[in-house]
Enzyme design. Structure first.
Site, short mmCIF file in Angstrom:
data_model
loop_
_atom_site.label_atom_id
_atom_site.label_comp_id
_atom_site.label_asym_id
_atom_site.label_seq_id
_atom_site.Cartn_x
_atom_site.Cartn_y
_atom_site.Cartn_z
N LYS A 36 -38.41 -8.11 -68.18
CA LYS A 36 -39.57 -7.85 -67.37
C LYS A 36 -39.25 -7.05 -66.17
O LYS A 36 -39.69 -6.27 -65.69
CB LYS A 36 -40.39 -9.06 -67.01
N LYS A 111 -42.46 -7.86 -55.53
CA LYS A 111 -42.01 -9.20 -55.77
C LYS A 111 -40.88 -8.76 -56.98
O LYS A 111 -39.79 -9.32 -56.89
CB LYS A 111 -42.72 -10.25 -56.21
#
Length: 163
Positions: A36, A111
């Protein structure tokens, strides 16, 4: 992107298929997270590249829809240019054509880029473009754009270079 034992993955696959259309067992626990952050780092880099290119082309007098069409049938093609173009009005039903509302937030991208940079440091992996993308997205968040879709990079860069 799911990490775990194959038999556990198979047992959960029907449920996971309800959450996404492309469910992939990436290997041991933790590798789903790794996949991811790698994917999102590439996405951020390509969105910035598309944003810079579209901004330059428009300043050179090119129509943004025409430029996107050329890029999308040439070697400059990317998901950011073809499916999620950051220039308002080039594509309908994308955040850039809705004041950058919805989609994947700039704060969330920041993030993920932070996680990618932490992983790069831990593995002694050079990621100069990933680092620059992280810095750029951090600046956007600091300028109050954290809740906007990450394709706001186009508008941010456009405003930085206006005379």
């Amino acid at each position: 992107m799911v990490g775990g034992k194959e038999e556990e993955f198979r047992a959960a696959k029907d449920i996971l298929d309800c959450m996404g259309k492309n469910v992939v067992n990436t290997g041991p626990v933790g590798t789903g997270q790794a996949a991811k952050i790698c994917n999102n780092m590439m996405l951020a880099i390509s969105m910035i590249g598309c944003s810079e290119t579209m901004n330059l082309g428009m300043r050179l007098g090119l129509d943004p829809k025409m430029l996107a069409s050329i890029m999308n049938t040439s070697s400059g093609r990317s998901w950011a240019s073809e499916v999620y173009n950051p220039v308002p009005g080039v594509l309908d039903n994308v955040p850039s054509s809705n004041d950058y509302q919805g989609g994947f937030g700039t704060a969330l991208m920041t993030k993920d880029l932070s996680l990618a940079q932490t992983a790069a440091t831990a593995t002694s992996t050079a990621t100069p473009l990933g680092s620059l993308a992280h810095q750029l997205y951090r600046v956007m968040c600091n300028r109050g754009l954290g809740n906007k879709d990450f394709s706001i990079a186009f508008q941010f860069l456009k405003e930085q270079t206006e005379v």
